[in-house]
Design an enzyme around this catalytic site. Sequence first.
Site, PDB file in Angstrom:
ATOM      1  N   SER A  85       0.831  -1.203   0.000  1.00 44.11           N
ATOM      2  CA  SER A  85       0.000   0.000   0.000  1.00 44.11           C
ATOM      3  C   SER A  85       0.868   1.257   0.000  1.00 44.11           C
ATOM      4  O   SER A  85       1.839   1.343   0.753  1.00 44.11           O
ATOM      5  CB  SER A  85      -0.907   0.037   1.235  1.00 44.11           C
ATOM      6  OG  SER A  85      -1.619   1.265   1.275  1.00 44.11           O
ATOM      7  N   THR A  94       2.018   3.382   3.343  1.00 44.89           N
ATOM      8  CA  THR A  94       3.013   2.991   4.340  1.00 44.89           C
ATOM      9  C   THR A  94       4.333   3.669   3.989  1.00 44.89           C
ATOM     10  O   THR A  94       4.614   3.923   2.821  1.00 44.89           O
ATOM     11  CB  THR A  94       3.199   1.458   4.384  1.00 44.89           C
ATOM     12  OG1 THR A  94       3.740   1.024   3.144  1.00 44.89           O
ATOM     13  CG2 THR A  94       1.885   0.753   4.673  1.00 44.89           C
ATOM     14  N   THR A 153       7.504   2.710   3.820  1.00 47.57           N
ATOM     15  CA  THR A 153       8.428   2.014   2.925  1.00 47.57           C
ATOM     16  C   THR A 153       7.913   2.025   1.489  1.00 47.57           C
ATOM     17  O   THR A 153       8.681   2.232   0.545  1.00 47.57           O
ATOM     18  CB  THR A 153       8.670   0.562   3.395  1.00 47.57           C
ATOM     19  OG1 THR A 153       9.110   0.594   4.756  1.00 47.57           O
ATOM     20  CG2 THR A 153       9.713  -0.128   2.547  1.00 47.57           C
ATOM     21  N   CYS A 154       6.624   1.813   1.313  1.00 44.20           N
ATOM     22  CA  CYS A 154       6.041   1.821  -0.027  1.00 44.20           C
ATOM     23  C   CYS A 154       6.170   3.207  -0.653  1.00 44.20           C
ATOM     24  O   CYS A 154       6.543   3.343  -1.825  1.00 44.20           O
ATOM     25  CB  CYS A 154       4.575   1.399   0.024  1.00 44.20           C
ATOM     26  SG  CYS A 154       4.323  -0.261   0.686  1.00 44.20           S
ATOM     27  N   ALA A 155       5.868   4.225   0.115  1.00 41.75           N
ATOM     28  CA  ALA A 155       5.990   5.601  -0.377  1.00 41.75           C
ATOM     29  C   ALA A 155       7.439   5.909  -0.728  1.00 41.75           C
ATOM     30  O   ALA A 155       7.725   6.532  -1.757  1.00 41.75           O
ATOM     31  CB  ALA A 155       5.471   6.579   0.679  1.00 41.75           C
TER      32      ALA A 155
END
EC number: 1.11.1.24
Length: 165
Positions: free
Chosen positions: A54, A57, A59-61
Amino acid sequence: MSNITLKGNAVNTIGTLPSVGTTIKDFALVDSGLNVKTLESFEGKKKVFNVFPSIDTPTCASSARKFNEEASSLDNTVVINVSKDLPFALGRFCAAEGLNNVETLSDFRSSFGDDFELTITDSPLKGLLSRAVIVTDADNKVVYTEQVSEIADEPNYEAALSALK
């Protein structure tokens, strides 16, 4: 199935990433304008699939930002961020962050996660996509994959980008 972790706790996916040397499957993902993008949409380009659970979050961003930064210097290459997030949320994030060197697509109504064997089968993230990178050449042959073993960790950007050279 891939055995990965989320903050040290075991997590499983439905399978394993495509093998290096194989041709990736077609897909139908949705962009923020609700347009369907398929493999043909990126014909003749090298592709970096940055797949994550997602965009909401850290780390994803961070991975979306990092690949966006690197993508501007890549010749004949498209970075494709993929998650189960709704296309509107992905579009809003990219607009707020100024991410214009990547495609950000949603798997909210497709079989991408199952077809690429990235769907998480258990844990609080059940149904979302695992963190992975798949790199192909311009002919859609897989040249690099990484199933990130700890979902909270970032992928190996250098190895993924080096595979394009």
